[in-house]
Design a protein around this motif. Structure first.
Motif, short mmCIF file in Angstrom:
data_model
loop_
_atom_site.label_atom_id
_atom_site.label_comp_id
_atom_site.label_asym_id
_atom_site.label_seq_id
_atom_site.Cartn_x
_atom_site.Cartn_y
_atom_site.Cartn_z
N ASN A 207 0.86 -1.18 0.00
CA ASN A 207 0.00 0.00 0.00
C ASN A 207 0.90 1.24 0.00
OD1 ASN A 207 -1.63 2.16 0.74
ND2 ASN A 207 -3.10 0.79 1.73
N LEU A 208 1.02 1.84 -1.18
CA LEU A 208 2.00 2.94 -1.35
C LEU A 208 1.52 4.24 -0.70
CD1 LEU A 208 2.93 2.07 -5.04
CD2 LEU A 208 4.51 1.98 -3.11
N ASP A 209 0.24 4.30 -0.33
CA ASP A 209 -0.23 5.48 0.42
C ASP A 209 0.10 5.33 1.91
OD1 ASP A 209 -1.34 6.56 -1.86
OD2 ASP A 209 -3.19 5.41 -1.58
N GLN A 210 0.07 4.10 2.36
CA GLN A 210 0.32 3.85 3.79
C GLN A 210 1.82 3.81 4.09
OE1 GLN A 210 -1.51 0.15 4.96
NE2 GLN A 210 -0.42 0.06 6.90
N PHE A 211 2.58 3.19 3.20
CA PHE A 211 4.03 3.07 3.42
C PHE A 211 4.75 4.12 2.56
CE2 PHE A 211 2.32 -0.99 4.78
CZ PHE A 211 2.91 -1.08 6.03
N LEU A 324 9.14 -5.35 0.85
CA LEU A 324 8.48 -4.38 -0.01
C LEU A 324 8.03 -3.14 0.79
CD1 LEU A 324 7.87 -4.38 -2.98
CD2 LEU A 324 5.80 -5.69 -2.54
N GLU A 325 7.49 -3.38 1.98
CA GLU A 325 7.04 -2.25 2.82
C GLU A 325 8.21 -1.37 3.19
OE1 GLU A 325 3.31 -4.75 4.85
OE2 GLU A 325 5.11 -4.36 6.03
N SER A 326 9.33 -2.01 3.54
CA SER A 326 10.51 -1.24 3.94
C SER A 326 11.02 -0.39 2.77
CB SER A 326 11.60 -2.20 4.42
OG SER A 326 12.75 -1.49 4.76
N LEU A 327 11.11 -1.02 1.59
CA LEU A 327 11.61 -0.29 0.42
C LEU A 327 10.66 0.86 0.07
CD1 LEU A 327 12.78 -3.35 -1.71
CD2 LEU A 327 14.26 -1.74 -0.50
N ALA A 328 9.36 0.65 0.22
CA ALA A 328 8.40 1.72 -0.08
C ALA A 328 8.60 2.91 0.86
CB ALA A 328 6.98 1.20 0.02
N CYS A 329 9.16 2.64 2.05
CA CYS A 329 9.46 3.71 2.99
C CYS A 329 10.87 4.27 2.79
CB CYS A 329 9.33 3.21 4.43
SG CYS A 329 7.65 2.79 4.89
N ASP A 337 17.53 -15.18 0.01
CA ASP A 337 17.08 -15.37 -1.37
C ASP A 337 15.82 -16.24 -1.41
OD1 ASP A 337 16.91 -15.38 -4.06
OD2 ASP A 337 18.73 -16.55 -4.42
N VAL A 338 14.75 -15.71 -0.86
CA VAL A 338 13.49 -16.46 -0.83
C VAL A 338 12.37 -15.52 -1.30
CG1 VAL A 338 14.18 -18.03 1.04
CG2 VAL A 338 13.10 -15.84 1.61
N GLY A 339 11.22 -16.10 -1.59
CA GLY A 339 10.05 -15.31 -1.96
C GLY A 339 10.35 -14.35 -3.10
N ASN A 340 9.90 -13.12 -2.93
CA ASN A 340 10.05 -12.13 -3.99
C ASN A 340 11.33 -11.32 -3.87
OD1 ASN A 340 9.52 -10.62 -1.69
ND2 ASN A 340 8.63 -8.97 -2.88
N HIS A 341 12.18 -11.65 -2.90
CA HIS A 341 13.28 -10.74 -2.56
C HIS A 341 14.16 -10.40 -3.75
CE1 HIS A 341 12.75 -11.99 1.92
NE2 HIS A 341 11.95 -11.01 1.58
N ARG A 342 14.47 -11.44 -4.54
CA ARG A 342 15.38 -11.17 -5.66
C ARG A 342 14.75 -10.22 -6.68
NH1 ARG A 342 20.24 -12.84 -7.13
NH2 ARG A 342 20.47 -14.22 -5.35
N SER A 343 13.43 -10.25 -6.79
CA SER A 343 12.85 -9.36 -7.80
C SER A 343 12.57 -7.96 -7.26
CB SER A 343 11.59 -9.97 -8.42
OG SER A 343 10.66 -10.24 -7.42
N VAL A 344 12.59 -7.76 -5.97
CA VAL A 344 12.33 -6.39 -5.49
C VAL A 344 13.57 -5.66 -4.97
CG1 VAL A 344 9.90 -6.87 -4.92
CG2 VAL A 344 11.61 -6.96 -3.11
N ALA A 385 11.22 4.68 -5.18
CA ALA A 385 10.85 4.66 -6.60
C ALA A 385 11.07 3.27 -7.20
CB ALA A 385 11.65 5.71 -7.36
N SER A 386 12.04 2.53 -6.66
CA SER A 386 12.36 1.21 -7.23
C SER A 386 11.21 0.21 -7.06
CB SER A 386 13.65 0.66 -6.61
OG SER A 386 13.42 0.25 -5.28
N VAL A 387 10.26 0.48 -6.16
CA VAL A 387 9.15 -0.48 -5.97
C VAL A 387 7.79 0.13 -6.34
CG1 VAL A 387 10.35 -1.87 -4.24
CG2 VAL A 387 8.96 0.06 -3.48
N SER A 388 7.84 1.23 -7.08
CA SER A 388 6.57 1.93 -7.36
C SER A 388 5.62 1.08 -8.21
CB SER A 388 6.83 3.28 -8.03
OG SER A 388 7.51 3.03 -9.24
N GLY A 389 6.14 0.04 -8.88
CA GLY A 389 5.27 -0.81 -9.69
C GLY A 389 4.49 -1.84 -8.88
N PHE A 390 4.84 -1.97 -7.60
CA PHE A 390 4.21 -3.03 -6.79
C PHE A 390 3.00 -2.51 -6.01
CE2 PHE A 390 8.33 -4.89 -7.55
CZ PHE A 390 8.05 -6.24 -7.68
#
Ligand code: UDP
Length: 413
Positions: A207-211, A324-329, A337-344, A385-390
Motif C-alpha cells: 500500500n503505497l499510500d500507507q508506506f 516491499l514495505e521497507s523499500l516503499a518507505c 534469497d526467498v520469496g520475492n526478494h530477488r525481484s524487489v 521509486a524502485s518499488v513503485s510498480g508493486f
C-alpha cells in the motif's frame, strides 16, 4: 454471455483478515486478502470475505471498504481453535456459509480461497454452486517440510500429510491457482504435479499510500528512539523467520553501536520470544535488542522510517511483504534469497539479497550497507521509486485479467 462484474466469495477460514498482525497465524496473507478485496471493490467488483468467528464479541458483518465486506461464520464454537481442529469443522463452515447466502439471497460467480483449509471448504462450494474456484496457498506444506529438513529445524511439528494431500487435491480440482512468485509456481508444479498452464503468477503489492517516506529524525522522535543505528526485523515469530540468525549476527557488529528492534509476536508466541531473549543474553548482546511485540500495521511506517536497515533473515517466505514495505518507505533491505526478494531488491543499490542466513553473511551485508562506499549517497526517494510498480491495484488488475475469463468458460459449470 460475457460477465463483466465478478461477485467473489473469498474464503479465509482459519485467519481473520482484520486479526492482530504479527501473531502466530496472522501475517501477510491477511494483508493480501484485505488489500485485494478492497482493490477489487474499487474496480467495481463485489467481494464478501468469509472467515470463522474467533471471538464471541465479533460482529457478524463488517463493511471493509466500498463493495467489500467481511462476514464471520460460526464453525466449531466461537473461540480460537487449532488449525487442525478447524479441519474437522470445515463442512460446518461451508454449510453455514451456504445457509447465510441462501437466507440473504446472495449470489456469487467466483470462489477465491486462501490457504489450504479454505481451499477444502471451497471445494464443497464449487460443487454446490458450479462456479469457478481460484485458490491461493500462500505457503505450501511440502515446501515448508523440505525447508525445515534442509535447515535441520527441529522446532515445531512437520506440516501434516493431511495438508500436503489436500494441497495436491486442490491443485487438481480447483480451476486456477494463484502463485505470488515464479518460484512458488515451480514448487506447485514440482511437488504437486500441477500443469503450469493452470497457475497464474500475480505478485503481491504494497500500500503505497500507507508506506511512504517520512523524515527519519521525526519518525525516531515519534517512537522515542535516540541516535543509534537501527536494524529492524518485522514478522510473525516463527522458527522459519530465522530471527535467531540475525541475533547471532550482532556480535560481529559490536563496534557499530547498533540497536536491533524485533517487531512481532503476540501472547501466543511468548515462549519463542523468551527463547530469543535468552539467546541474546547468552551472546551478551541483550542490551542491543528490543522485542517490541506486535505493532499495528498503520504504525509500522514510523519504524521503517526510523530504521537504517530492515533485515529479513527467513528460511522461507512465499512472497515476503516486509521487504516491499521497507523499500516503499525508502529503507534498504538485507534479505535471504526467498520469496520475492530477488525481484524487489536491487543488489548493492537498494539492499542485498544473501544466499543464506548465516550470521556472518548477514553481518557483512549489514555493515556494507551502513558504512560501505555509497552508503551516504543512497536516497530514500530512489529506494521507494524502485518499488513503485508493486501496488495492490496492479495485483487486483492482474487477478481480473487472469481469472475473469473463467466466468465465460463453459467447462467450469
Ligand atoms: N506485521 C504487522 N505487525 C507486526 C508484525 C507484522 O503489521 O507486529 C505485518 C507486516 O507489516 C506484513 C505482514 O504482517 O505486512 C507480514 O507479512 P510477510 O509477508 O512479511 O510474512 P508472513 O506473515 O506472510 O509470513
Amino acid at each position: 454471455m460475457s460477465h463483466s462484474q465478478m461477485k467473489v466469495a473469498m474464503l479465509s477460514a482459519h485467519s481473520c483478515p482484520v486479526g492482530k498482525l504479527g501473531t502466530r497465524d496472522t501475517g501477510g496473507m491477511s494483508v493480501c486478502i484485505r488489500e485485494l478485496a478492497c482493490e477489487l471493490g474499487r474496480l467495481g467488483h463485489s467481494v464478501d470475505i468469509y472467515t470463522r468467528v474467533h471471538d464471541p464479541d465479533d460482529r457478524q458483518i463488517y463493511e471493509l471498504c466500498n463493495n467489500a465486506r467481511l462476514i464471520h461464520l460460526t464453525a466449531g464454537g466461537n473461540e480460537e481453535i487449532d488449525k487442525l481442529v478447524l479441519y474437522s469443522h470445515l463442512p460446518a463452515f461451508a454449510s453455514n456459509l451456504e445457509e447465510f447466502r441462501e437466507r440473504r439471497e446472495l449470489t456469487y460467480n467466483m470462489i477465491f480461497s486462501h490457504y489450504w483449509l479454505s481451499g477444502v471448504a471451497g471445494l464443497s462450494l464449487q460443487q454446490w454452486w458450479r462456479v469457478p474456484h481460484v485458490t491461493m496457498f500462500h505457503t505450501l506444506g511440502a515446501v515448508k517440510n523440505a525447508v525445515k529438513a534442509e535447515a535441520h529445524l527441529s522446532a515445531g511439528d512437520d506440516e501434516p500429510e493431511l495438508r500436503v494431500d489436500n494441497e495436491r487435491i486442490l491443485v487438481e480440482k480447483c480451476h486456477r491457482v494463484v502463485a505470488s512468485t515464479e518460484q512458488e509456481k515451480q514448487a506447485i508444479t514440482g511437488y504437486y504435479g500441477a500443469s503450469p498452464g493452470k497457475i497464474s503468477v500475480i505478485p503481491c503489492g504494497v500500500n503505497l499510500d500507507q508506506f511512504t517516506v517520512l523524515d527519519m529524525a521525526q519518525a525516531r522522535r515519534y517512537l522515542s528512539l535516540d541516535g543509534e543505528r537501527i536494524v529492524l526485523c518485522v514478522g510473525r515469530i516463527d522458527p522459519l523467520k530465522g530471527v535467531d540468525k540475525l541475533i547471532k549476527a550482532l556480535p560481529y557488529l559490536r563496534d557499530m553501536r547498533l540497536k536491533l528492534i524485533v517487531i512481532g509476536g503476540g501472547d501466543d508466541s511468548r515462549s519463542d520470544v523468551e527463547e530469543l531473549r535468552g539467546l541474546a543474553r547468552s551472546l551478551e548482546v541483550d542490551h542491543a535488542v528490543v522485542f517490541a511485540g506486535t505493532v499495528k500495521h498503520e504504525q509500522l511506517v514510523y519504524y521503517y522510517n526510523a530504521a537504517d536497515v530492515c533485515v529479513v533473515p527467513s528460511y522461507y517466505e512465499s512472497f515476503g511483504l516486509v521487504a516491499l514495505e521497507s523499500l516503499a518507505c525508502g529503507t534498504p533491505v538485507v534479505a535471504t534469497d526467498v520469496g520475492n526478494h530477488r525481484s524487489v531488491i536491487r543488489q548493492g543499490e537498494t539492499g542485498y539479497v544473501v544466499r543464506d542466513n548465516s550470521p556472518r553473511r548477514l553481518a557483512d551485508r549489514i555493515a556494507l550497507l551502513l558504512t560501505g562506499p555509497g552508503s551516504d549517497k543512497r536516497s530514500a526517494s530512489s529506494i521507494r521509486a524502485s518499488v513503485s510498480g508493486f501496488s495492490w491495484s496492479n495485483s487486483a488488475e492482474a487477478f481480473v485479467r487472469e481469472c475473469r475469463p473463467l466466468l465465460d468458460d463453459s467447462s467450469v459449470s
